[in-house]
Design a protein around this motif. Structure first.
Motif, mmCIF file in Angstrom:
data_model
loop_
_atom_site.group_PDB
_atom_site.id
_atom_site.type_symbol
_atom_site.label_atom_id
_atom_site.label_comp_id
_atom_site.label_asym_id
_atom_site.label_seq_id
_atom_site.Cartn_x
_atom_site.Cartn_y
_atom_site.Cartn_z
ATOM 1 N N GLY A 284 0.817 -1.206 0.000
ATOM 2 C CA GLY A 284 0.000 0.000 0.000
ATOM 3 C C GLY A 284 0.850 1.256 0.000
ATOM 4 N N ALA A 285 1.913 1.252 0.820
ATOM 5 C CA ALA A 285 2.784 2.424 0.919
ATOM 6 C C ALA A 285 3.459 2.737 -0.406
ATOM 7 C CB ALA A 285 3.830 2.205 2.007
ATOM 8 N N SER A 286 3.825 1.712 -1.159
ATOM 9 C CA SER A 286 4.538 1.941 -2.417
ATOM 10 C C SER A 286 3.583 2.210 -3.576
ATOM 11 C CB SER A 286 5.439 0.742 -2.743
ATOM 12 O OG SER A 286 4.687 -0.461 -2.781
ATOM 13 N N PHE A 287 2.602 1.339 -3.774
ATOM 14 C CA PHE A 287 1.757 1.460 -4.967
ATOM 15 C C PHE A 287 0.835 2.666 -4.894
ATOM 16 C CE2 PHE A 287 -1.907 0.411 -7.653
ATOM 17 C CZ PHE A 287 -1.250 0.236 -8.859
ATOM 18 N N PHE A 288 0.161 2.890 -3.762
ATOM 19 C CA PHE A 288 -0.743 4.035 -3.653
ATOM 20 C C PHE A 288 0.021 5.350 -3.774
ATOM 21 C CE2 PHE A 288 -3.805 1.352 -0.851
ATOM 22 C CZ PHE A 288 -4.203 0.659 -1.975
ATOM 23 N N SER A 289 1.246 5.392 -3.223
ATOM 24 C CA SER A 289 2.063 6.607 -3.330
ATOM 25 C C SER A 289 2.490 6.855 -4.773
ATOM 26 C CB SER A 289 3.298 6.488 -2.437
ATOM 27 O OG SER A 289 2.929 6.270 -1.103
ATOM 28 N N PHE A 290 2.819 5.779 -5.474
ATOM 29 C CA PHE A 290 3.191 5.904 -6.884
ATOM 30 C C PHE A 290 2.025 6.449 -7.690
ATOM 31 C CE2 PHE A 290 3.882 3.512 -11.056
ATOM 32 C CZ PHE A 290 4.754 4.469 -11.564
#
Length: 491
Positions: A284-290
Motif C-alpha cells: 500500500g505504501a509503495s503502490f498508492f504513493s506511486f
C-alpha cells in the motif's frame, strides 16, 4: 461403482447446485459494493488536481483528499457480517453524495473521512462473508482471485470514468456515480446476501481501540505533512509525533485488556498472516504513493488533462488484469511466497524506473514501461490476500480480512504523506536554487519515486523471512477434505 452409487452422487450434486448458485449470486452483489470502493479510489486520484483548483486547495493539503479516506478506512476496523455490510454501504453512499455537494476543501476532506469510515465497515464485512461462503483451498482461492480481478477492473473503470466525468461533467460527478449503485445494492442485499453470523455469537466492539489508533495515525500523518513547513525539530512537530506515539502505545495496552479487542494480538502467532500484513502495508505504501505522485507528475509537469491521465494509467490496469488469473493459479498450485515476492519486485522495479522521468517526458518513451511493470501488483495483491487469511478460523475471518485492509490502507496513507512531503521539500529546495517550476517539480517527484520504489522492494526480504509456505499448504490440504460451508438463510 454401482448404478445406485452413481444416482446418489448425482442427487448430491443436484442438491449442492442451488447452494453454489446462491453463493456466487451473493458474491456478485458483494463484489459490486467492493467494485464501487475501488472505483472511488482511482476516480478520485485522477480528479485531484482539478478538485484542488476548483476548491482552492493549498498544494500541501491536496494529499488529505486521499489520506482522510485511507486513515478512517484503516483505523476504524468495525468488522462484522451482513448488517454491518449494509450499514457501511449506507454511510459510504450518503458520504459520496455529501462529497459531490462540497463547496469547500475542509468540508470535502471531512466527508472523505466519513466515506472511509463507511468503507472500513463495508469492505471487511463483504470479504468476511466471502470467506465464510467458500471453503479454504481451491474454491476460496478462485473467489479471491475473482475478487482481485474485480478490483483491477474497478481501478480501470475508475481511471476512465474519472477523466471523462471530470472533463465533460465536472468533478462532482465522480461522487454522484456512487449514489445509484449504492442504493441498488442496499435494496438487494437483504434478499441475496446470507447472514453469516456464528451461531450463538454476540458481537462486541472496541470503539476506544478504534479511536486511539485512528487518532495516532492522523497525528502521525499530519506531523509528517506539516514538518517541511514548520521544521522537523520544531516543538509543534515533536509534540505531534510524541502524541501519536502515546496514542499508539495506549492502543496496544487497550488491545491486551479489551474483552473483544479490535486487533487480537494472538493472530500474529500465525507467521504467514503477520508476514502478509507486513507485505500488504509496504504494498500500500509503495503502490498508492506511486499512483498519487505519478498523477501529479502527469498533470502538473506534463500538462495532461484528467482524461489523458486516466488513459495513461490503463497500462497498469491492463497488466494487472492479464496477470490476475495466472497469479491465482500459481498461488494454488505452486508457492504463494515466490509469487508474492515476484509481485513486489515488479512494483518496486517499475517505480524505480520512473525515477528517470524528465521534465519534457513522453508517454511511450518515459512512462509506459514503468506503468506496465507496476501492473505486476497482481502477483502481490492476490497472494497477500490469500496468505493473510490462510489458517484463520471462521470466528476470526472478519478480523483477519479487516486487518489486511487496514494494513494496506494505513500503508497507503503513510506512504502518500511521506512521498508528498519528500516531493514538496525537494521542490522547495530546487526553487530556492533558481530552478524553473517544472524542473523543480520533476526533481521532487523523482525523489519521491526513489523512496517509494525502495519501499516496495523492502517487502521482498520480508516475504522470505515471514511467509511460511507450509501454513498455506496445510490449510489448503485440510480444506480440500472438508465440505463447502452452507450459508445460513437470510433473516
Amino acid at each position: 461403482m454401482t448404478a445406485l452409487d452413481r444416482r446418489d452422487d448425482v442427487s448430491r450434486e443436484d442438491a449442492a447446485a442451488p447452494g453454489q448458485v446462491r453463493r456466487w449470486r451473493a458474491f456478485s452483489l458483494l463484489a459490486v459494493a467492493y467494485f464501487m470502493t475501488v472505483v472511488d479510489l482511482t476516480i478520485t486520484n485522477v480528479a485531484l488536481p482539478t478538485m484542488g483548483r476548483k476548491l482552492h486547495f493549498p498544494q500541501s493539503d491536496l494529499q488529505w483528499v486521499v489520506t482522510a479516506y485511507a486513515l478512517t478506512f484503516g483505523g476504524f476496523l468495525l468488522l462484522g457480517r451482513r448488517r454491518l455490510f449494509m450499514a457501511g454501504l449506507a454511510v459510504f453512499t450518503a458520504a459520496s453524495l455529501a462529497c459531490a455537494l462540497a463547496t469547500s476543501d475542509t468540508f470535502l476532506i471531512i466527508m472523505r473521512g466519513i466515506q472511509g469510515l463507511g468503507a472500513a465497515v463495508l469492505v471487511p464485512a463483504a470479504l468476511s462473508i466471502v470467506m465464510n461462503m467458500f471453503s479454504e483451498g481451491a474454491e476460496r482461492n478462485k473467489a479471491l482471485g475473482a475478487w482481485g480481478a474485480i478490483g483491477a477492473t474497478g481501478a480501470t473503470i475508475g481511471l476512465l470514468a474519472g477523466g471523462t466525468l471530470t472533463r465533460y461533467a465536472g468533478w462532482q460527478y465522480i461522487f454522484y456515480l456512487n449514489v445509484p449503485i449504492g442504493a441498488a445494492v442496499l435494496l438487494l442485499a437483504r434478499l441475496v446476501v446470507p447472514e453469516s453470523r456464528l451461531a450463538g455469537a454476540r458481537r462486541r466492539y472496541d470503539p476506544l481501540g478504534a479511536i486511539t489508533v485512528t487518532g495516532a495515525l492522523v497525528l502521525l500523518v499530519y506531523a509528517i505533512s506539516q514538518a517541511p513547513t514548520v521544521g522537523w525539530t520544531a516543538i509543534r512537530t515533536l509534540a505531534l509525533l510524541a502524541a501519536a506515539a502515546a496514542l499508539l502505545a495506549g492502543f496496544l495496552v487497550i488491545e491486551t485488556r479489551a474483552e473483544a479487542p479490535l486487533l487480537p494480538l494472538r493472530l500474529f502467532r500465525l507467521k504467514t498472516l503477520a508476514g502478509s500484513n507486513a507485505v500488504g502495508f509496504l504494498l500500500g505504501a509503495s503502490f498508492f504513493s506511486f499512483f498519487f505522485t505519478g498523477t501529479l507528475y502527469m498533470q502538473q509537469v506534463l500538462g495532461y488533462s484528467a482524461l489523458k491521465t486516466g488513459i495513461a494509467w490503463l497500462a497498469t490496469s491492463v497488466t494487472f488484469l492479464a496477470l490476475a488469473g495466472p497469479a491465482q493459479m500459481l498461488v494454488t498450485r505452486a508457492s504463494a511466497k515466490l509469487v508474492m515476492a515476484a509481485g513486489m519486485i515488479f512494483v518496486g522495479s517499475g517505480i524505480l524506473w520512473a525515477t528517470q522521468v524528465p521534465v519534457h517526458g513522453h508517454y511511450w518513451a518515459n512512462l509506459a514501461g514503468p506503468l506496465f511493470l507496476a501492473g505486476g501488483t497482481a502477483f502481490a495483491f492476490i497472494p497477500v490476500t490469500i496468505g493473510a487469511l490462510a489458517g484463520v478460523t471462521d470466528r476470526d475471518a472478519g478480523t483477519a480480512s479487516g486487518l489486511l485492509n487496514t494494513s494496506q490502507q494505513i500503508g497507503g496513507a503513510i506512504g502518500v504523506a511521506v512521498a508528498s512531503t519528500i516531493a514538496a521539500t525537494h521542490t522547495r529546495v530546487l526553487l530556492g536554487e533558481g530552478h524553473a517550476a517544472a524542473a523543480a517539480l520533476t526533481g521532487g517527484f523523482q525523489w519521491a519515486f526513489w523512496v517509494t520504489g525502495l519501499t516496495g522492494l523492502a517487502a521482498v526480504p520480508v516475504t522470505f523471512l515471514l511467509i511460511r509456505r507450509t501454513e498455506i499448504a496445510t490449510a489448503v490440504a485440510t480444506a480440500r477434505q472438508q465440505k463447502p460451508p452452507v450459508p445460513a438463510p437470510a433473516d
